[in-house]
Design an enzyme around this catalytic site. Structure first.
Site, PDB file in Angstrom:
ATOM      1  N   ASP A  45       0.855  -1.180   0.000  1.00  0.00           N
ATOM      2  CA  ASP A  45       0.000   0.000   0.000  1.00  0.00           C
ATOM      3  C   ASP A  45       0.887   1.224   0.000  1.00  0.00           C
ATOM      4  OD1 ASP A  45      -0.118  -1.132   3.065  1.00  0.00           O
ATOM      5  OD2 ASP A  45       0.006   1.063   3.045  1.00  0.00           O
ATOM      6  N   GLU A  47      -7.865   3.897  12.594  1.00  0.00           N
ATOM      7  CA  GLU A  47      -6.780   3.310  13.382  1.00  0.00           C
ATOM      8  C   GLU A  47      -6.398   4.074  14.630  1.00  0.00           C
ATOM      9  OE1 GLU A  47      -2.719   4.441  11.501  1.00  0.00           O
ATOM     10  OE2 GLU A  47      -3.968   3.844   9.804  1.00  0.00           O
TER      11      GLU A  47
END
Ligand SMILES: [Zn+2]
Length: 451
Positions: free
Chosen positions: A13, A106
């Site tokens: 990513d 997150e």
């Protein structure tokens, strides 16, 4: 949770921090998929989003994107989903990519409650799915994952835990990971500096099967409400019984995104004018596929493509609307056999095909209901223009009574016509030599012989 496994497909990513990437090298080193940073909060868009998506797609990677969530309320979460979906329109919409959009949730800098975290997550995921038509997945860290309750179990988990040996912990919402981000300090040829490494729980073909847009054509119009089928119907505006040349489909919201059902070249993308083949169609996008058929998307509020452009299947091509003659916001979709002249327009239904069956055939899959062939709905009391002349003759000649020209014929009905014809021919010949009986015998011999 489960360990990593040989044969699992590898990916990465990236965001602007990776700078300019040599995607061909990335692909050559067996990184088959990538999630690309798209957006963050309500206004930020990664400046490398478009370049990264284009580069990765052209190198042949499977591509998805992600959004970094900052919201602390449901309303803010929805606004972030809108910003994310809107940014994706620049690259043709979420459906132009092979992997689903991602909620990256997150951290909790404002210290909201666990319950509130779940409310925010749900609001974002629901709104994002509504806007993109694709069920998103959730990215989070090994510790933060404990905040999510079982109402989120239905979303695939992409989890971060930077270790080759210590597996991610079991969580209330998940006991397995779908994607594991196992390193934040990977080295991949084609990328300067460190990059995150990911593993999908399965092979490349498993990954394609799980998210591939190519998989299921049993309902080509998934996500749409079909409000009017192909065939004879009473026109919703004029009230006249008329052949409906395509299907009417509705997405919400009223100006919802419209995606190409088939790839091809855009040959019309503006307001249809009278005589063009698109009169009354409003803003119309027409795309010619590789078989020369023309896919017509009508009544749009806006076209999102240009003439000459190549579009992929699933690419955003415009927004739903009610331009032209239309009883409300909907998509009129039709498939014409030809794209020229007049963009393949014909006055009768001869120039169009049934779109659902066409798409199913196009993608090489059999329809779900195989025992029920798709037939064109028609008014059996109206003669087709191509048959009108002959029908008038056989009616005048007494072979048919003139009713129900479009009805299916039975064996007894065709038998009556055939026998009448046979008798008349015998009379005709006998008229020249006077002996019907002997001619009948000779004809019977001929008929027996030709069985
Ligand atoms: Zn229609």
């Amino acid at each position: 949770m489960q360990t990593r496994k040989d044969g699992n497909v590898q990916g990465i990513d990236v965001s602007r921090y990776q700078g300019k990437i040599d995607w061909l090298q990335v692909k050559a080193n067996k990184r088959e998929f990538v999630f690309i940073k798209a957006t963050e909060g309500q206004t930020y868009t990664d400046p490398n989003l478009v370049a990264n998506v284009k580069g990765a797609l052209s190198a042949g990677l499977l591509v998805g994107t992600y959004h970094f969530l900052r919201a602390t309320s449901a309303a803010a979460a929805k606004a972030e989903a809108v910003h994310y979906a809107k940014s994706l329109e620049e690259i043709g919409g979420a459906k132009a990519l092979q992997l689903p959009p991602v909620m990256d949730y997150e951290n909790n800098p404002d210290g909201i409650s666990k319950a509130q975290i779940n409310i925010v997550a749900k609001a974002f995921l629901t709104e994002l799915e509504r806007l993109t038509g694709i069920k998103p997945i959730i990215y989070t860290g090994n510790s933060f994952a404990a905040n999510f309750d079982t109402s989120l179990s239905g979303y695939d988990l992409w989890i971060a835990r930077y270790s080759n040996t210590r597996v991610p912990d079991d969580q209330p919402a998940w006991k397995t990971w779908t994607i594991w981000q196992y390193s934040d300090s990977g080295k991949v040829p084609g990328i300067a500096g460190n990059v995150d490494l990911n593993e999908f729980n399965g092979s490349l073909s498993d990954l394609k099967k799980r998210y591939g847009r190519e998989k299921d054509m049993s309902n080509p119009f998934e996500g749409y409400r079909l409000t009017s089928p192909f065939g004879m119907r009473k026109h919703p505006v004029s009230g006249i019984n008329k052949f409906h040349r395509g299907v009417d489909l509705v997405v919400s919201p009223a100006d919802g995104p419209i995606y190409a059902f088939v790839a091809g070249e855009v040959i019309h993308a503006k307001l249809g004018v009278s005589g063009s083949g698109f009169g009354n169609y409003g803003v119309t996008v027409a795309i010619k596929d590789d078989k020369g058929h023309l896919h017509v998307y009508a009544h749009l509020s806006a076209a999102g493509v240009k003439v000459g452009q190549q579009v992929k299947r699933g690419q955003l091509i415009g927004k739903q609307g009610s331009t032209g003659i239309s009883s409300g916001a909907h998509l009129h979709y039709e498939v014409r056999k030809a794209y020229t002249p007049q963009f393949g327009y014909t006055a009768t239904e001869a120039g169009v095909v049934e779109p659902t069956q066409y798409l199913i055939n196009y993608y090489g899959q059999t329809p779900v209901k195989e025992d029920k062939p798709v037939t064109q709905e028609r008014d059996i009391n109206v003669v087709s223009p191509w048959a009108a002349e002959t029908w008038a003759e056989v009616t005048a000649n007494g072979y048919y009574d003139g009713t129900r020209p479009g009805a299916m014929i039975t064996r007894e009905e065709s038998g009556i016509v055939t026998n009448r014809l046979r008798k008349n021919i015998l009379k005709l010949i006998a008229g020249t030599n006077g002996d019907i009986k002997s001619i009948d015998e000779r004809l019977k011999m001929i008929e027996l012989d030709s069985k």
